[in-house]
Design an enzyme around this catalytic site. Structure first.
Site, PDB file in Angstrom:
ATOM      1  N   CYS A 120       0.953  -1.214   0.191  1.00  0.00           N
ATOM      2  CA  CYS A 120      -0.068  -0.017  -0.162  1.00  0.00           C
ATOM      3  C   CYS A 120       0.961   1.102   0.170  1.00  0.00           C
ATOM      4  CB  CYS A 120      -0.927  -0.280   1.051  1.00  0.00           C
ATOM      5  SG  CYS A 120      -2.531   1.177   0.794  1.00  0.00           S
ATOM      6  N   HIS A 231      -3.699  -4.919   0.818  1.00  0.00           N
ATOM      7  CA  HIS A 231      -3.161  -5.383   2.326  1.00  0.00           C
ATOM      8  C   HIS A 231      -3.398  -6.804   2.500  1.00  0.00           C
ATOM      9  CE1 HIS A 231      -2.761  -1.442   4.007  1.00  0.00           C
ATOM     10  NE2 HIS A 231      -3.484  -0.943   3.364  1.00  0.00           N
ATOM     11  N   GLU A 233      -1.714  -8.635   4.519  1.00  0.00           N
ATOM     12  CA  GLU A 233      -1.564  -8.915   5.969  1.00  0.00           C
ATOM     13  C   GLU A 233      -2.651  -9.105   6.802  1.00  0.00           C
ATOM     14  OE1 GLU A 233      -1.941  -4.419   6.218  1.00  0.00           O
ATOM     15  OE2 GLU A 233      -1.088  -5.823   4.730  1.00  0.00           O
TER      16      GLU A 233
END
Length: 254
Positions: A120, A231, A233
């Site tokens: 990002c 994202h 994660e």
């Protein structure tokens, strides 16, 4: 008899942030990193190390000297002064101390030739540091023939995918996901790449043409760089086809 703990093979740095961005004089300022980065790296059998922001930029090489790889994480906008632009009225929070420190870390990581993953903000920062630019707000992006895509996820939680991306054949991203031509990703960003760095090549796009992933163009550079706009994660918990753990497995290739 107790089973042996799994071997964690790589020491991976994770860029940290300050949580008092509006007033950096706050005596209760904290160094932090969202848990998903360290949790996902641990699941991928790495040893994550959160790197706090430092004023002394000479410390960057000392941090990187101990690392096998580094993740440049998400967060606030990168200052447009880094790519020679004046701030747009639609620019959001910037934090110059973070820009300066992460530039020093990036330069140290490139010098040591360790793998670099941008997520990002980190994706945008890497492009900028390699002489690319970004649109300071999605409203500046010229939508092409395809219909516009919502890039700021307005519903649900970020562990759920929100739109698709089209993946370049034989790219790092395609190889991590067994040759898939499309992936479903989450999304939360209001800036997008304008001019892609000459050192990079795009490897995934949203249907509106927004670049969603890049890697080094090996014809022009030997850097070990891989970046994505979403994202991952936040999408490593579920055991389904949208699980993004392979992104973090990339470090095992080195």
């Amino acid at each position: 008899m107790n089973k042996k703990a799994p071997i964690h093979k790589r020491l991976i740095g994770v860029t940290g942030n300050h949580n008092a961005l509006e007033h950096d004089w706050d005596e209760f300022m904290r160094d932090y990193s969202p848990h998903g980065y360290s949790a996902s790296l641990t699941k991928a059998r790495h040893m994550p190390i959160i790197i706090p922001l430092q004023k002394d930029l000479s410390l960057a090489e000392q941090y990187v000297a101990h690392l096998d790889g580094i993740v440049f994480t998400g967060g606030q906008d990168v200052s447009p002064l880094l790519y020679g632009r004046e701030p747009s009225p639609k620019l959001r929070n910037v934090y110059p101390p973070r820009d300066r420190w992460e530039r020093a870390l990036f330069e140290a990581a490139v010098k040591k030739d360790i793998p670099i993953l941008g997520i990002c903000r980190g994706f945008q920062l890497i492009n900028i540091l390699l002489n690319g630019t970004v649109y300071q707000d999605l409203s500046e992006y010229p939508v092409g023939q395809a219909s516009a895509v919502q890039h700021i996820q307005e519903w649900g939680r970020m562990q759920y995918p929100h739109h698709s991306v089209n993946v370049e054949k034989d790219s790092i991203l395609a190889n991590l996901f067994d040759g898939k031509k499309a992936l479903y990703v989450n999304t939360y960003h209001h800036q997008v790449i304008e001019d892609l760095s000459p050192s990079l090549k795009a490897t995934a796009w949203a249907d509106d043409g927004v670049i969603e992933a890049f890697e080094v163009d090996t014809r022009k550079s030997s850097y070990k760089i891989f970046g994505i706009q979403w994202h991952p994660e936040m999408m490593t918990d579920d055991d389904n086809e949208s699980n993004m753990l392979p992104i973090f497995n990339w470090f095992h290739n080195f």
